[in-house]
Design a protein around this motif. Structure first.
Motif, PDB file in Angstrom:
ATOM      1  N   ILE A  70     -15.559  12.971  -2.620  1.00  0.00           N
ATOM      2  CA  ILE A  70     -16.205  14.170  -3.162  1.00  0.00           C
ATOM      3  C   ILE A  70     -16.215  14.127  -4.683  1.00  0.00           C
ATOM      4  CG2 ILE A  70     -15.983  15.724  -1.209  1.00  0.00           C
ATOM      5  CD1 ILE A  70     -13.424  16.796  -2.371  1.00  0.00           C
ATOM      6  N   SER A  71     -15.809  12.990  -5.239  1.00  0.00           N
ATOM      7  CA  SER A  71     -15.994  12.754  -6.670  1.00  0.00           C
ATOM      8  C   SER A  71     -16.325  11.281  -6.837  1.00  0.00           C
ATOM      9  CB  SER A  71     -14.736  13.110  -7.476  1.00  0.00           C
ATOM     10  OG  SER A  71     -13.751  12.099  -7.346  1.00  0.00           O
ATOM     11  N   ASP A  72     -16.940  10.955  -7.955  1.00  0.00           N
ATOM     12  CA  ASP A  72     -17.163   9.546  -8.262  1.00  0.00           C
ATOM     13  C   ASP A  72     -15.812   8.893  -8.509  1.00  0.00           C
ATOM     14  OD1 ASP A  72     -19.914   9.881  -8.108  1.00  0.00           O
ATOM     15  OD2 ASP A  72     -20.115  10.265 -10.261  1.00  0.00           O
ATOM     16  N   GLU A  73     -15.727   7.616  -8.247  1.00  0.00           N
ATOM     17  CA  GLU A  73     -14.464   6.926  -8.535  1.00  0.00           C
ATOM     18  C   GLU A  73     -14.426   6.507  -9.996  1.00  0.00           C
ATOM     19  OE1 GLU A  73     -14.909   2.270  -7.410  1.00  0.00           O
ATOM     20  OE2 GLU A  73     -14.786   3.617  -5.692  1.00  0.00           O
ATOM     21  N   PHE A  74     -13.216   6.530 -10.544  1.00  0.00           N
ATOM     22  CA  PHE A  74     -12.966   5.990 -11.872  1.00  0.00           C
ATOM     23  C   PHE A  74     -12.109   4.752 -11.659  1.00  0.00           C
ATOM     24  CE2 PHE A  74     -10.133   5.260 -15.426  1.00  0.00           C
ATOM     25  CZ  PHE A  74     -11.011   5.229 -16.488  1.00  0.00           C
ATOM     26  N   ASN A  75     -12.502   3.641 -12.253  1.00  0.00           N
ATOM     27  CA  ASN A  75     -11.725   2.409 -12.099  1.00  0.00           C
ATOM     28  C   ASN A  75     -11.903   1.559 -13.351  1.00  0.00           C
ATOM     29  OD1 ASN A  75     -10.372   0.146 -11.285  1.00  0.00           O
ATOM     30  ND2 ASN A  75     -11.543  -0.162  -9.407  1.00  0.00           N
ATOM     31  N   ASP A  76     -10.851   1.505 -14.181  1.00  0.00           N
ATOM     32  CA  ASP A  76     -10.911   0.687 -15.390  1.00  0.00           C
ATOM     33  C   ASP A  76     -10.062  -0.575 -15.262  1.00  0.00           C
ATOM     34  OD1 ASP A  76      -8.281   1.536 -15.663  1.00  0.00           O
ATOM     35  OD2 ASP A  76      -8.593   2.557 -17.581  1.00  0.00           O
ATOM     36  N   GLY A  77      -9.626  -0.887 -14.047  1.00  0.00           N
ATOM     37  CA  GLY A  77      -8.794  -2.064 -13.820  1.00  0.00           C
ATOM     38  C   GLY A  77      -7.308  -1.745 -13.833  1.00  0.00           C
ATOM     39  N   VAL A  94      -9.097  19.886   3.533  1.00  0.00           N
ATOM     40  CA  VAL A  94      -7.960  19.161   2.973  1.00  0.00           C
ATOM     41  C   VAL A  94      -8.505  18.034   2.109  1.00  0.00           C
ATOM     42  CG1 VAL A  94      -5.962  17.715   3.495  1.00  0.00           C
ATOM     43  CG2 VAL A  94      -6.450  19.734   4.910  1.00  0.00           C
ATOM     44  N   ILE A  95      -8.083  18.046   0.831  1.00  0.00           N
ATOM     45  CA  ILE A  95      -8.498  16.968  -0.064  1.00  0.00           C
ATOM     46  C   ILE A  95      -7.314  16.070  -0.385  1.00  0.00           C
ATOM     47  CG2 ILE A  95     -10.408  18.267  -1.076  1.00  0.00           C
ATOM     48  CD1 ILE A  95      -8.573  18.511  -3.632  1.00  0.00           C
ATOM     49  N   TRP A  96      -7.634  14.847  -0.751  1.00  0.00           N
ATOM     50  CA  TRP A  96      -6.657  13.834  -1.124  1.00  0.00           C
ATOM     51  C   TRP A  96      -7.080  13.320  -2.492  1.00  0.00           C
ATOM     52  CZ3 TRP A  96      -7.034   8.411   1.541  1.00  0.00           C
ATOM     53  CH2 TRP A  96      -6.079   7.553   1.021  1.00  0.00           C
ATOM     54  N   THR A  97      -6.262  13.583  -3.506  1.00  0.00           N
ATOM     55  CA  THR A  97      -6.547  13.016  -4.824  1.00  0.00           C
ATOM     56  C   THR A  97      -5.858  11.658  -4.885  1.00  0.00           C
ATOM     57  OG1 THR A  97      -4.679  14.135  -5.874  1.00  0.00           O
ATOM     58  CG2 THR A  97      -6.791  15.272  -5.913  1.00  0.00           C
ATOM     59  N   VAL A  98      -6.652  10.629  -5.022  1.00  0.00           N
ATOM     60  CA  VAL A  98      -6.184   9.246  -5.005  1.00  0.00           C
ATOM     61  C   VAL A  98      -6.032   8.778  -6.448  1.00  0.00           C
ATOM     62  CG1 VAL A  98      -6.733   6.910  -4.234  1.00  0.00           C
ATOM     63  CG2 VAL A  98      -7.447   8.872  -2.849  1.00  0.00           C
ATOM     64  N   ASN A  99      -4.829   8.339  -6.803  1.00  0.00           N
ATOM     65  CA  ASN A  99      -4.555   7.819  -8.144  1.00  0.00           C
ATOM     66  C   ASN A  99      -3.681   6.582  -7.999  1.00  0.00           C
ATOM     67  OD1 ASN A  99      -5.658  10.014  -9.990  1.00  0.00           O
ATOM     68  ND2 ASN A  99      -4.352  11.183  -8.601  1.00  0.00           N
ATOM     69  N   HIS A 100      -4.274   5.424  -8.174  1.00  0.00           N
ATOM     70  CA  HIS A 100      -3.521   4.178  -8.088  1.00  0.00           C
ATOM     71  C   HIS A 100      -3.473   3.547  -9.466  1.00  0.00           C
ATOM     72  CE1 HIS A 100      -4.806   4.083  -3.603  1.00  0.00           C
ATOM     73  NE2 HIS A 100      -3.803   4.910  -3.817  1.00  0.00           N
ATOM     74  N   ILE A 101      -2.272   3.177  -9.865  1.00  0.00           N
ATOM     75  CA  ILE A 101      -2.038   2.676 -11.220  1.00  0.00           C
ATOM     76  C   ILE A 101      -1.493   1.259 -11.145  1.00  0.00           C
ATOM     77  CG2 ILE A 101      -0.687   3.042 -13.329  1.00  0.00           C
ATOM     78  CD1 ILE A 101      -0.570   6.075 -12.231  1.00  0.00           C
ATOM     79  N   GLN A 102      -2.096   0.349 -11.909  1.00  0.00           N
ATOM     80  CA  GLN A 102      -1.563  -1.011 -11.987  1.00  0.00           C
ATOM     81  C   GLN A 102      -0.531  -1.061 -13.106  1.00  0.00           C
ATOM     82  OE1 GLN A 102      -4.343  -4.211 -11.781  1.00  0.00           O
ATOM     83  NE2 GLN A 102      -2.854  -5.720 -12.475  1.00  0.00           N
ATOM     84  N   MET A 103       0.689  -1.428 -12.723  1.00  0.00           N
ATOM     85  CA  MET A 103       1.803  -1.489 -13.666  1.00  0.00           C
ATOM     86  C   MET A 103       1.693  -2.757 -14.506  1.00  0.00           C
ATOM     87  SD  MET A 103       3.230   1.260 -12.593  1.00  0.00           S
ATOM     88  CE  MET A 103       4.866   1.260 -13.282  1.00  0.00           C
ATOM     89  N   PRO A 104       2.429  -2.838 -15.642  1.00  0.00           N
ATOM     90  CA  PRO A 104       2.379  -4.030 -16.493  1.00  0.00           C
ATOM     91  C   PRO A 104       2.766  -5.316 -15.751  1.00  0.00           C
ATOM     92  CG  PRO A 104       3.386  -2.230 -17.687  1.00  0.00           C
ATOM     93  CD  PRO A 104       3.195  -1.752 -16.264  1.00  0.00           C
ATOM     94  N   ASN A 105       3.598  -5.196 -14.700  1.00  0.00           N
ATOM     95  CA  ASN A 105       3.986  -6.388 -13.940  1.00  0.00           C
ATOM     96  C   ASN A 105       2.957  -6.788 -12.893  1.00  0.00           C
ATOM     97  OD1 ASN A 105       4.304  -4.485 -11.942  1.00  0.00           O
ATOM     98  ND2 ASN A 105       6.529  -4.704 -11.754  1.00  0.00           N
TER      99      ASN A 105
END
Length: 130
Positions: A70-77, A94-105
């Motif tokens: 229900i929103s555009d995805e944001f993905n900067d790597g 019911v909504i699910w806010t998806v936030n996946h973060i790539q750590m420095p490792n």
């Protein structure tokens, strides 16, 4: 779409077998239901809980096997972020806010959230009033 039935916990199955996340509903007192989502990423899994004012049967009946954007995805790597609808219920969605973060490792972690949005539903990729 298989549903594992027992008295207290019912697993909701994703249509896409490549999705490792686990989704289930637990029976709560007062005829309510607790929605549980175990988000599987590289680091410690995140388990989200959401109490809903509906029966397990209503949740299982509303489950379509997938989440709808229900929103555009944001993905900067480094950060992936998107809002998705899990299901519409008579009282709201019911909504699910998806936030996946790539750590420095290089490993990925999640910082997700579940929310019940009263008196709204997902329709054609948008949140609209019921």
């Amino acid at each position: 779409m298989g549903i594992n039935m027992n008295q207290y916990i019912n697993v909701l199955t994703w249509d896409d077998s490549n999705i490792p996340h686990r989704l289930w509903v637990e029976e709560c007192k007062n005829d309510g239901t607790r929605l549980c989502l175990k988000v599987i990423k590289d680091v410690e899994p995140e388990i989200l809980y959401l109490d809903l004012p509906v029966s397990q049967q209503q949740v299982m009946g509303a489950w379509q096997g997938k989440a709808s954007p229900i929103s555009d995805e944001f993905n900067d790597g480094k950060l992936f972020s998107q809002v998705r609808n899990l299901f519409n219920l008579p009282q709201g969605c019911v909504i699910w806010t998806v936030n996946h973060i790539q750590m420095p490792n290089g490993l990925k972690m999640s910082a997700d959230k579940l929310a019940f949005i009263p008196e709204m539903k997902q329709e054609h990729g948008l949140l609209v009033a019921i």
